[in-house]
Design an enzyme around this catalytic site. Structure first.
Site, PDB file in Angstrom:
ATOM      1  N   GLY A 110       0.858  -1.069   0.029  1.00 22.02           N
ATOM      2  CA  GLY A 110       0.020  -0.149   0.002  1.00 22.02           C
ATOM      3  C   GLY A 110       1.021   1.157   0.141  1.00 22.02           C
ATOM      4  N   CYS A 160       5.061  -6.344   1.826  1.00 23.52           N
ATOM      5  CA  CYS A 160       5.503  -5.055   1.790  1.00 23.52           C
ATOM      6  C   CYS A 160       4.650  -4.067   2.945  1.00 23.52           C
ATOM      7  CB  CYS A 160       5.139  -4.296   0.542  1.00 23.52           C
ATOM      8  SG  CYS A 160       6.342  -2.928   0.180  1.00 23.52           S
ATOM      9  N   TYR A 161       3.889  -3.131   2.501  1.00 19.29           N
ATOM     10  CA  TYR A 161       3.018  -2.413   3.463  1.00 19.29           C
ATOM     11  C   TYR A 161       2.364  -3.499   4.641  1.00 19.29           C
ATOM     12  CZ  TYR A 161      -0.110   0.947   5.721  1.00 19.29           C
ATOM     13  OH  TYR A 161      -0.696   1.564   6.698  1.00 19.29           O
ATOM     14  N   HIS A 203       7.979  -8.232  -2.980  1.00 19.29           N
ATOM     15  CA  HIS A 203       6.464  -8.700  -3.505  1.00 19.29           C
ATOM     16  C   HIS A 203       6.653  -9.767  -4.198  1.00 19.29           C
ATOM     17  CE1 HIS A 203       4.189  -4.530  -3.067  1.00 19.29           C
ATOM     18  NE2 HIS A 203       5.638  -4.084  -2.969  1.00 19.29           N
ATOM     19  N   GLU A 242       4.320 -11.549  -5.531  1.00 22.19           N
ATOM     20  CA  GLU A 242       3.367 -11.813  -6.709  1.00 22.19           C
ATOM     21  C   GLU A 242       3.635 -11.142  -7.868  1.00 22.19           C
ATOM     22  OE1 GLU A 242       3.390  -9.667  -4.092  1.00 22.19           O
ATOM     23  OE2 GLU A 242       2.392  -7.632  -4.712  1.00 22.19           O
ATOM     24  N   ASP A 277     -17.702 -13.091 -22.021  1.00 14.02           N
ATOM     25  CA  ASP A 277     -18.045 -13.161 -20.682  1.00 14.02           C
ATOM     26  C   ASP A 277     -19.561 -13.620 -20.736  1.00 14.02           C
ATOM     27  OD1 ASP A 277     -15.662 -12.536 -19.834  1.00 14.02           O
ATOM     28  OD2 ASP A 277     -16.260 -10.173 -19.399  1.00 14.02           O
ATOM     29  N   LYS A 302     -10.508 -13.227 -16.111  1.00 11.27           N
ATOM     30  CA  LYS A 302     -10.735 -13.539 -17.514  1.00 11.27           C
ATOM     31  C   LYS A 302     -10.120 -14.785 -18.072  1.00 11.27           C
ATOM     32  CE  LYS A 302     -12.258 -11.385 -21.175  1.00 11.27           C
ATOM     33  NZ  LYS A 302     -13.561 -10.648 -21.040  1.00 11.27           N
TER      34      LYS A 302
HETATM   35  N1  GLN Z   1       4.514   2.869   1.528  1.00 13.20           N
HETATM   36  C1  GLN Z   1       5.120   1.691   1.940  1.00 13.20           C
HETATM   37  C2  GLN Z   1       6.691   2.067   1.994  1.00 13.20           C
HETATM   38  O1  GLN Z   1       6.997   2.945   1.140  1.00 13.20           O
HETATM   39  C3  GLN Z   1       5.052   0.443   1.411  1.00 13.20           C
HETATM   40  C4  GLN Z   1       5.052   0.420  -0.191  1.00 13.20           C
HETATM   41  C5  GLN Z   1       4.475  -1.116  -0.648  1.00 13.20           C
HETATM   42  O2  GLN Z   1       3.559  -1.544  -0.056  1.00 13.20           O
HETATM   43  N2  GLN Z   1       4.911  -1.155  -1.956  1.00 13.20           N
HETATM   44  O3  GLN Z   1       7.733   1.350   2.299  1.00 13.20           O
END
Ligand code: GLN
Length: 514
Positions: free
Chosen positions: A55, A82-83, A169, A171, A227, A370
């Site tokens: 986030g 991450c966040y 990340h 993902e 769809d 999709k």
């Molecule tokens: N905002 C947070 C940071 O800068 C998390 C970033 C993110 O989730 N990609 O570390």
């Protein structure tokens, strides 16, 4: 039978859908919920695992998205990304602050392969990072299981509480062994069985639809797109001739498309559908006359669609259910699931009027991405050429004509689009690009034709490559093809004196124009 579910708790990350797709690639069903969702509701879902997304915020700032600490006591495994990882540490007594060195891009991470999360992952592996903050101190009870030169806590675990966190990340595709890590989380940590498969989806849906519909009558909104075609065939397998398919020609279809749809789904086609074609062009044009605002156009088209169905339903007699081909990204992008801001309302979701003259709406594909819809289509025996059609938006050419819509403009964009598609296909580029079409810009400019001044419209050609339609790149179509298309368009289509090629990706543009 309760289906295994992994919940993605969305803190405003860009990759919420990507995480869900990756989990589903493990044959585990996954849904996205906003961080604003009640804890009780999440609990009631009895998830096998929970993933916190990334986030844009800093979790230590007042007002930043957060969640009740109780979630960590559920006993359900949680992976923070991450966040999400920072928030987990922050809430559990660790420390998050602005990083001395921000990390962005592909970075080599050293992993501890004794952790379940990194089983069968290389010791040195490339991961994708995007952060300004970092975890300077872990929460009590955690141990570090990965680090980089600048990031001492690139991944952490508390096995006793089944809590996992990664600063990178997993993902995104740039994280080379990301899918392995997510599948480790889903199978080794959460203990999922992985029985969410397309054949079971089709079977289960047919059973559920039969149960729900009983001997009721069903009306299906058929647009001819992937769809709604899959939804229609699914319904026809489930309830046979209790189904009537109504195909509304709203006058905003591609050139000849109405007839093509009729050829496949009509009485002469291979399917057993009660097919009704409604030619409602005039109605749509008059409702849309003078309307320029894109969201308003979408709403009008969506609403008029439903009205036409209601009228058709009345002619047929009592109808209990209305089928729509809504798919999961429509739901998430409309701001219903997840935390992403409303980019545009989707024809099937945001544009739905409050008052609908049916007992209930059935959206059998509402949970699918999709590519999953396509798999379901193949599973149902729908021919490849229909299943792999390029996407066409519900509001059709209505959102490929910038500004007010007139029948003349529709004709211009239809003709130009047909030429573009012909030329792309003739050059064999139809398999190299994922979506390509022409749009009519609202720009008029001066030209000269046959020694005479013209003041006519500019057509924009678009062609993009993408894997998931969430992001896309403008395709590098050879100049030859663009050149030939250009000269054909200005020669064959009246009132076009200029052809432009759209070089923009998504983001910052969208694939469609409105
Ligand atoms: N905002 C947070 C940071 O800068 C998390 C970033 C993110 O989730 N990609 O570390």
């Amino acid at each position: 039978m309760k289906r295994e579910t992994v919940v993605v708790l969305d803190f405003g990350g860009q990759y919420n859908q990507l995480i869900a797709r990756r989990v589903r690639e493990c044959n585990v069903y996954c849904e996205i919920y906003s961080y604003k969702t009640d804890f009780e509701k999440i609990k009631a879902l009895q998830p096998k695992g929970i993933i916190f997304t990334g986030g844009p915020n800093s979790c230590y700032e007042p007002g930043a998205p957060t969640y009740t600490k109780e979630i960590f006591e559920l006993g359900v495994p949680i992976l923070g990304i991450c966040y999400g990882s920072q928030l987990m540490m922050h809430l559990l007594g660790g420390k998050v602050e602005k990083a001395p060195v921000r990390e962005y891009g592909k970075i080599e991470v050293t992993t501890d392969r004794t952790s379940d999360l990194f089983a069968d992952v290389s010791e040195k592996t490339i991961c994708w990072m995007s952060h300004n903050d970092y975890i300077s101190q872990m929460a009590p009870g955690f141990r570090t299981i990965a680090y980089t030169d600048n990031c001492p806590y690139a991944a952490m675990e508390n096995t006793e509480k089944k809590l996992y966190a990664t600063q990178f990340h997993p993902e995104v595709l740039h994280t080379q062994e990301g899918q392995k890590m997510l599948s480790n989380f889903v199978f080794r940590v959460c203990g999922c069985a992985g029985d969410w498969k397309m054949d079971s989806f089709v079977e289960q849906s047919i059973r559920q639809i039969r149960e729900k519909v009983g001997d009721g009558k069903v009306l299906c909104a058929l647009s001819g797109g992937v769809d709604s075609s899959v939804a229609a065939v699914l319904l026809s397998k489930a309830v046979g001739n209790q189904l009537t398919c109504v195909f509304v020609d709203h006058g905003l279809l591609r050139k000849n498309e109405g007839d093509e749809v009729e050829a496949v789904f009509g009485p002469d086609g291979p399917y057993d559908l009660n097919f009704i074609r409604v030619n409602a062009q005039e109605r749509f044009y008059s409702k849309l006359a003078g309307v320029t605002e894109p969201e308003k156009k979408r709403k009008i088209i969506g609403e008029e669609f439903i009205r036409v169905f209601e009228e058709e339903a009345k002619k047929i007699g009592a109808v209990d259910f209305l089928v729509q081909g809504t798919i999961y990204p429509d739901v998430v992008e409309s701001g219903v699931g997840g935390e992403s801001t409303v980019i545009k309302s989707h024809h099937n979701v945001g544009g739905l009027p409050d008052y609908v003259d049916f007992k209930e709406i059935i959206e059998p594909l509402r949970d699918l991405f999709k590519d999953e819809v396509r798999k379901a289509g193949l599973e149902l025996g729908i021919p490849d050429y229909l299943v792999f059609r390029q996407p066409f938006p519900g509001p059709g050419l209505g959102i490929r004509i910038i500004g007010a819509i007139t029948p003349e403009k529709v004709q211009m964009v239809q003709d130009a689009d047909a030429i573009w598609r012909e030329e792309i296909a003739a050059a064999g580029w139809d398999k190299k690009v994922n979506q390509y079409f022409a749009a009519l810009t609202n720009m008029q400019s001066v030209g000269v034709m046959g020694d005479e001044r013209t003041y006519d419209y500019a057509i924009a050609l678009r062609a993009v490559t993408t894997t998931d339609f969430m992001t896309a790149e403008s395709a590098e179509i050879p100049w030859e093809i663009i050149g030939k298309t250009t000269s054909r368009i200005v020669n064959e289509v009246k009132h076009i004196n200029r052809v432009l090629y759209d070089c923009t990706g998504k983001p910052p543009a969208t694939i469609e124009f409105e």
